[in-house]
Design an enzyme around this catalytic site. Structure first.
Site, PDB file in Angstrom:
ATOM      1  N   CYS A   8       0.322  -1.362   0.756  1.00 48.42           N
ATOM      2  CA  CYS A   8       0.292  -0.485   0.131  1.00 48.42           C
ATOM      3  C   CYS A   8       1.046   1.005   0.150  1.00 48.42           C
ATOM      4  O   CYS A   8       2.028   1.092  -0.324  1.00 48.42           O
ATOM      5  CB  CYS A   8      -1.047  -0.092   1.277  1.00 48.42           C
ATOM      6  SG  CYS A   8      -0.022  -0.214   2.575  1.00 48.42           S
ATOM      7  N   ASN A  11       2.401   1.332   4.470  1.00 50.33           N
ATOM      8  CA  ASN A  11       2.539  -0.356   5.155  1.00 50.33           C
ATOM      9  C   ASN A  11       1.889   0.071   6.570  1.00 50.33           C
ATOM     10  O   ASN A  11       3.007  -0.278   7.041  1.00 50.33           O
ATOM     11  CB  ASN A  11       3.746  -0.048   4.820  1.00 50.33           C
ATOM     12  CG  ASN A  11       4.337  -1.651   5.120  1.00 50.33           C
ATOM     13  OD1 ASN A  11       6.040  -1.878   5.526  1.00 50.33           O
ATOM     14  ND2 ASN A  11       3.566  -2.713   5.401  1.00 50.33           N
ATOM     15  N   CYS A  13      -1.532   0.649   7.186  1.00 50.26           N
ATOM     16  CA  CYS A  13      -3.306  -0.081   7.179  1.00 50.26           C
ATOM     17  C   CYS A  13      -3.640  -0.948   6.702  1.00 50.26           C
ATOM     18  O   CYS A  13      -3.268  -2.131   6.996  1.00 50.26           O
ATOM     19  CB  CYS A  13      -3.572   1.951   7.624  1.00 50.26           C
ATOM     20  SG  CYS A  13      -3.780   3.132   7.806  1.00 50.26           S
ATOM     21  N   ARG A  14      -3.059  -0.783   5.303  1.00 44.68           N
ATOM     22  CA  ARG A  14      -4.090  -2.196   4.056  1.00 44.68           C
ATOM     23  C   ARG A  14      -2.913  -2.955   4.303  1.00 44.68           C
ATOM     24  O   ARG A  14      -3.377  -4.809   4.662  1.00 44.68           O
ATOM     25  CB  ARG A  14      -4.471  -1.446   2.945  1.00 44.68           C
ATOM     26  CG  ARG A  14      -5.371  -0.709   2.965  1.00 44.68           C
ATOM     27  CD  ARG A  14      -6.006   0.538   2.202  1.00 44.68           C
ATOM     28  NE  ARG A  14      -4.502   1.184   1.480  1.00 44.68           N
ATOM     29  CZ  ARG A  14      -4.978   1.713   0.215  1.00 44.68           C
ATOM     30  NH1 ARG A  14      -5.178   1.367  -0.635  1.00 44.68           N
ATOM     31  NH2 ARG A  14      -3.675   2.719   0.276  1.00 44.68           N
ATOM     32  N   SER A  15      -1.279  -2.720   3.916  1.00 48.05           N
ATOM     33  CA  SER A  15      -1.348  -3.871   3.815  1.00 48.05           C
ATOM     34  C   SER A  15      -0.230  -4.824   4.689  1.00 48.05           C
ATOM     35  O   SER A  15      -0.547  -5.924   4.835  1.00 48.05           O
ATOM     36  CB  SER A  15       0.569  -3.731   2.595  1.00 48.05           C
ATOM     37  OG  SER A  15       1.316  -2.570   3.595  1.00 48.05           O
ATOM     38  N   ASP A 126      -7.864   3.003   1.381  1.00 47.78           N
ATOM     39  CA  ASP A 126      -7.177   4.104   2.283  1.00 47.78           C
ATOM     40  C   ASP A 126      -8.023   4.814   3.471  1.00 47.78           C
ATOM     41  O   ASP A 126      -8.832   4.690   3.138  1.00 47.78           O
ATOM     42  CB  ASP A 126      -6.248   4.746   2.049  1.00 47.78           C
ATOM     43  CG  ASP A 126      -5.550   5.031   2.898  1.00 47.78           C
ATOM     44  OD1 ASP A 126      -5.326   4.294   3.789  1.00 47.78           O
ATOM     45  OD2 ASP A 126      -4.305   5.821   1.878  1.00 47.78           O
TER      46      ASP A 126
END
Length: 159
Positions: A8, A11, A13-15, A126
């Site tokens: 993401c 690095n 939140c999402r990943s 995001d």
């Protein structure tokens, strides 16, 4: 060993959520020795920091511990090292393509949600500037994508 990198922007939140969820799935399937998982960001805003506290709380509420993950930036060696570089959205997908000049290695870059074809979403949004429902939605999408990815790896690599 198959190597998967979730990507993401920062690095945090999402990943890392995808890394944690997929690692838990691999543990449950007994495939930790066959698949290596990591995450990184296309930008260097948060290098060395743990995932966002909201990501950690959301993941932990579903039994996924992200405390040991630390943000890092995608490195040139990642394009060689990893079999899959899975972008959370189109912007990060384009950033990865721009950073990889080797046409053969570019084929390793994909959108993560391509592994969840039953869902209409092609991107994991995001959640950074939103509220808790955004993190819950990300977790829902990540869990679906991770299940599809696990199925893909089992079929492709016979693991």
């Amino acid at each position: 060993m198959v190597k998967v990198l979730f990507v993401c922007m920062g690095n945090i939140c999402r990943s890392p959520m995808a890394e944690g969820v997929f690692r838990r799935m691999l543990e449950g399937a007994g495939l930790v020795e066959q698949v290596y998982v990591d995450s990184a960001g296309t930008h260097s805003y948060h290098i060395g920091t743990p995932p966002d506290s909201r990501s950690q709380a959301t993941a932990l509420s579903r039994g996924v511990d992200l405390r040991d993950i630390r943000a890092r930036r995608v490195a040139a060696t990642d394009f060689v090292e990893f079999d899959y570089l899975l972008a959370m959205d189109r912007a990060n997908y384009q950033d990865l393509l721009a950073a990889c000049q080797d046409a053969e290695l570019r084929s390793r870059i994909r959108l993560f949600m391509d592994f969840a074809p039953a869902l209409p979403e092609r991107e994991v949004p995001d959640p950074y500037y939103g509220g808790p429902t955004g993190f819950e939605r990300v977790m829902d999408l990540v869990e679906e994508g991770a299940q599809g990815l696990l199925l893909h790896l089992r079929e492709r690599y016979r693991i």
